[in-house]
Scaffold this active site. Structure first.
Site, PDB file in Angstrom:
ATOM      1  N   ARG A  96      66.587  40.477  76.592  1.00 24.39           N
ATOM      2  CA  ARG A  96      65.909  40.145  75.328  1.00 24.39           C
ATOM      3  C   ARG A  96      66.963  39.952  74.242  1.00 24.39           C
ATOM      4  O   ARG A  96      66.864  39.078  73.397  1.00 24.39           O
ATOM      5  CB  ARG A  96      64.910  41.238  74.925  1.00 24.39           C
ATOM      6  CG  ARG A  96      64.369  41.024  73.508  1.00 24.39           C
ATOM      7  CD  ARG A  96      63.102  41.807  73.154  1.00 24.39           C
ATOM      8  NE  ARG A  96      63.021  43.123  73.737  1.00 24.39           N
ATOM      9  CZ  ARG A  96      63.696  44.202  73.354  1.00 24.39           C
ATOM     10  NH1 ARG A  96      64.555  44.142  72.343  1.00 24.39           N
ATOM     11  NH2 ARG A  96      63.523  45.365  73.971  1.00 24.39           N
ATOM     12  N   TYR A 103      52.449  20.630  60.248  1.00 20.46           N
ATOM     13  CA  TYR A 103      51.768  20.935  61.506  1.00 20.46           C
ATOM     14  C   TYR A 103      50.680  21.993  61.267  1.00 20.46           C
ATOM     15  O   TYR A 103      50.928  23.013  60.609  1.00 20.46           O
ATOM     16  CB  TYR A 103      52.806  21.413  62.537  1.00 20.46           C
ATOM     17  CG  TYR A 103      52.179  21.953  63.793  1.00 20.46           C
ATOM     18  CD1 TYR A 103      51.259  21.185  64.514  1.00 20.46           C
ATOM     19  CD2 TYR A 103      52.473  23.215  64.257  1.00 20.46           C
ATOM     20  CE1 TYR A 103      50.660  21.688  65.658  1.00 20.46           C
ATOM     21  CE2 TYR A 103      51.891  23.722  65.411  1.00 20.46           C
ATOM     22  CZ  TYR A 103      50.978  22.941  66.101  1.00 20.46           C
ATOM     23  OH  TYR A 103      50.373  23.438  67.224  1.00 20.46           O
ATOM     24  N   ASP A 128      61.958  22.026  58.862  1.00 22.36           N
ATOM     25  CA  ASP A 128      61.491  21.834  60.235  1.00 22.36           C
ATOM     26  C   ASP A 128      61.853  20.395  60.607  1.00 22.36           C
ATOM     27  O   ASP A 128      61.233  19.447  60.135  1.00 22.36           O
ATOM     28  CB  ASP A 128      59.982  22.088  60.313  1.00 22.36           C
ATOM     29  CG  ASP A 128      59.433  21.936  61.730  1.00 22.36           C
ATOM     30  OD1 ASP A 128      60.046  21.201  62.526  1.00 22.36           O
ATOM     31  OD2 ASP A 128      58.374  22.526  62.016  1.00 22.36           O
ATOM     32  N   LYS A 171      59.482  19.440  71.793  1.00 29.67           N
ATOM     33  CA  LYS A 171      59.285  18.039  71.487  1.00 29.67           C
ATOM     34  C   LYS A 171      60.518  17.221  71.917  1.00 29.67           C
ATOM     35  O   LYS A 171      60.845  17.217  73.069  1.00 29.67           O
ATOM     36  CB  LYS A 171      58.951  17.895  69.998  1.00 29.67           C
ATOM     37  CG  LYS A 171      57.855  18.896  69.524  1.00 29.67           C
ATOM     38  CD  LYS A 171      56.542  18.622  70.173  1.00 29.67           C
ATOM     39  CE  LYS A 171      55.453  19.674  70.067  1.00 29.67           C
ATOM     40  NZ  LYS A 171      55.505  20.754  69.173  1.00 29.67           N
TER      41      LYS A 171
HETATM   42  O1  P1T Z   1      54.235  24.114  69.779  1.00 35.82           O
HETATM   43  P1  P1T Z   1      55.448  24.883  69.317  1.00 35.82           P
HETATM   44  O2  P1T Z   1      56.652  24.700  70.190  1.00 35.82           O
HETATM   45  O3  P1T Z   1      55.171  26.330  69.046  1.00 35.82           O
HETATM   46  O4  P1T Z   1      55.901  24.216  67.926  1.00 35.82           O
HETATM   47  C1  P1T Z   1      55.118  24.236  66.776  1.00 35.82           C
HETATM   48  C2  P1T Z   1      55.470  23.084  65.888  1.00 35.82           C
HETATM   49  C3  P1T Z   1      56.346  23.288  64.832  1.00 35.82           C
HETATM   50  N1  P1T Z   1      56.708  22.288  64.008  1.00 35.82           N
HETATM   51  C4  P1T Z   1      56.225  21.034  64.175  1.00 35.82           C
HETATM   52  C5  P1T Z   1      56.635  19.954  63.219  1.00 35.82           C
HETATM   53  C6  P1T Z   1      55.343  20.756  65.215  1.00 35.82           C
HETATM   54  O5  P1T Z   1      54.888  19.500  65.351  1.00 35.82           O
HETATM   55  C7  P1T Z   1      54.942  21.807  66.103  1.00 35.82           C
HETATM   56  C8  P1T Z   1      53.979  21.584  67.213  1.00 35.82           C
HETATM   57  N2  P1T Z   1      53.265  20.412  67.089  1.00 35.82           N
HETATM   58  C9  P1T Z   1      52.339  19.938  67.997  1.00 35.82           C
HETATM   59  C10 P1T Z   1      51.989  20.598  69.106  1.00 35.82           C
HETATM   60  C11 P1T Z   1      51.738  18.637  67.652  1.00 35.82           C
HETATM   61  O6  P1T Z   1      51.118  17.982  68.517  1.00 35.82           O
HETATM   62  O7  P1T Z   1      51.879  18.237  66.494  1.00 35.82           O
END
Ligand code: P1T
Length: 383
Positions: A46, A98, A175, A200
């Protein structure tokens, strides 16, 4: 060292034990100590894991930062950064973001006494007006999800530096999930922390969920790493390895994503059944000049509205052949989503509409298939 060389080499020296050219997946939760407290720098996974360390070094270098902390998801990375705040602190947040980030801020973190103000941060006068003495953090996405609005990172950082209203220097967090470090490097523009959903573009193949927080400030890093270890939202070594493998080809993929997105945005904009296209690469985008200044490319995400009722948008989204109807983005395959009912469903309808996320809005994550096939798919389905 340049971008792709970093992606392929930083953190990825041959394995010291075996000479393995590719960083091994250290699938271990713990490490044997020679005597109490006598070990090779690794005590528990961890806290520290060699595969995760390699990923953290690779991604930090791509963002021109010094320190990276990897997490099990983008949301876990976001939560760790928000752990920098204490009860009574205030954050200014971009009003287009988001839906899951909005949910974390407005439904979870407010219960711990944090205060959030949502502002259209493309308007710096509105940002200035929202600053309070207890403002400790600015949270932006640029381009934003799903409306592809831009925020001027350098101007926001200067505004923060010049703000006499702040009791202490607030941190600027970007972000950078949509732009990726290939097209935009916020730390070089004055931001303090960059966050990604590595699920992503960085992972790039829609096969792993992850997140990262990157900074070049040792004190901020120490606090984020403390939360990474204390709260424990870390990725396992398999996921760290997959993400690192994906990131090696980020530059190649981003160039193709952008080439396809540019053509598709131009095609949609010229189509009589399309009411509006949001893509920073189009000269019609209200912040096209800022996009050219702040980014070295415009990315693979766009959103648009069709003329007609919501039912037309929903039907269109379900009938495409190569654009899978799915949440997420940034993989090699093209996706379409209906933000109001999918990714941004956690924002109340009235609030969504106020922000411009209408029921007719559709979002495309343009993949790296042959663009002619994608255009034919759109053409056939639009009719
Ligand atoms: O899904 P996760 O890895 O926890 O990430 C969250 C997140 C954070 N910031 C942005 C700009 C994002 O687009 C996302 C996740 N977004 C999607 C799942 C979506 O389809 O927009």
């Amino acid at each position: 060292m340049r971008f792709s060389t970093k992606a392929i080499h930083v953190g990825q020296d041959a394995d010291p034990t075996t000479g393995a050219t590719i960083v091994p997946i250290y699938q271990t939760s713990t490490y044997t100590q020679e005597a109490v407290g006598v070990h090779k720098g690794y005590d528990y996974s961890r806290t520290v894991n060699p595969t995760r360390l390699a990923l953290e070094a690779q991604l930090a270098s791509l963002e021109c930062g010094t320190y990276g902390s990897a997490f099990a998801s983008g949301m876990a990375a976001t939560a760790a950064v928000l752990n920098l705040l204490s009860s009574g602190d205030h954050a200014i947040v971009t009003d287009d973001l988001y839906g899951g980030t909005y949910r974390l801020f407005s439904r979870v973190l407010v219960r711990y006494g944090l205060e959030f103000t949502y502002v259209d941060m493309s308007d710096l006068a509105a940002v200035r007006a929202a600053i309070r003495p207890n403002t400790k953090l600015f949270w932006i996405e640029t381009p934003t999800n799903p409306l592809l609005k831009l925020i001027d990172i350098a101007a926001l950082s200067r505004l923060r530096d010049a703000s006499a209203d702040l009791e202490t220097r607030a941190v600027v967090v970007v972000d950078n999930t949509f732009a990726t470090p290939y097209f935009q490097q916020p730390l070089l523009l004055g931001a303090d922390i960059v966050v990604h959903s590595t699920t992503k573009y960085i992972g790039g193949h829609s096969d792993v969920v992850g997140g990262v927080a990157i900074t070049d400030d040792p004190a901020l890093h120490e606090r984020i790493a403390f939360h990474q270890n204390s709260v424990g939202g870390v990725p396992g070594p398999q996921d760290a390895w997959l993400t690192m493998r994906g990131a090696k080809t980020l530059a190649l993929r981003m160039r193709e994503h952008e080439r396809n997105a540019m053509q598709i945005a131009a095609y949609l904009e010229s189509h009589p059944k399309v009411a509006h296209v949001h893509y920073p690469g189009l000269p019609s985008h209200p912040q096209h000049d800022l996009a050219k200044r702040q980014m070295s490319g415009f990315g693979g995400m766009l959103s648009f509205t069709l003329h007609g009722p919501e039912s037309r948008a929903l039907e269109f989204a379900g009938r495409l052949r190569y654009f899978s109807l799915a949440e997420s983005l940034g993989g090699v395959e093209s996706l379409i989503c209906h933000p109001a009912r999918m990714t941004h469903g956690s924002i109340p309808k009235a609030e969504r509409e106020r922000r411009g996320i209408t029921d007719g809005l559709l979002r495309l994550s343009v993949g790296i298939e042959d663009c002619e096939d994608l255009l034919e798919d759109l053409e056939t389905t639009l009719g």
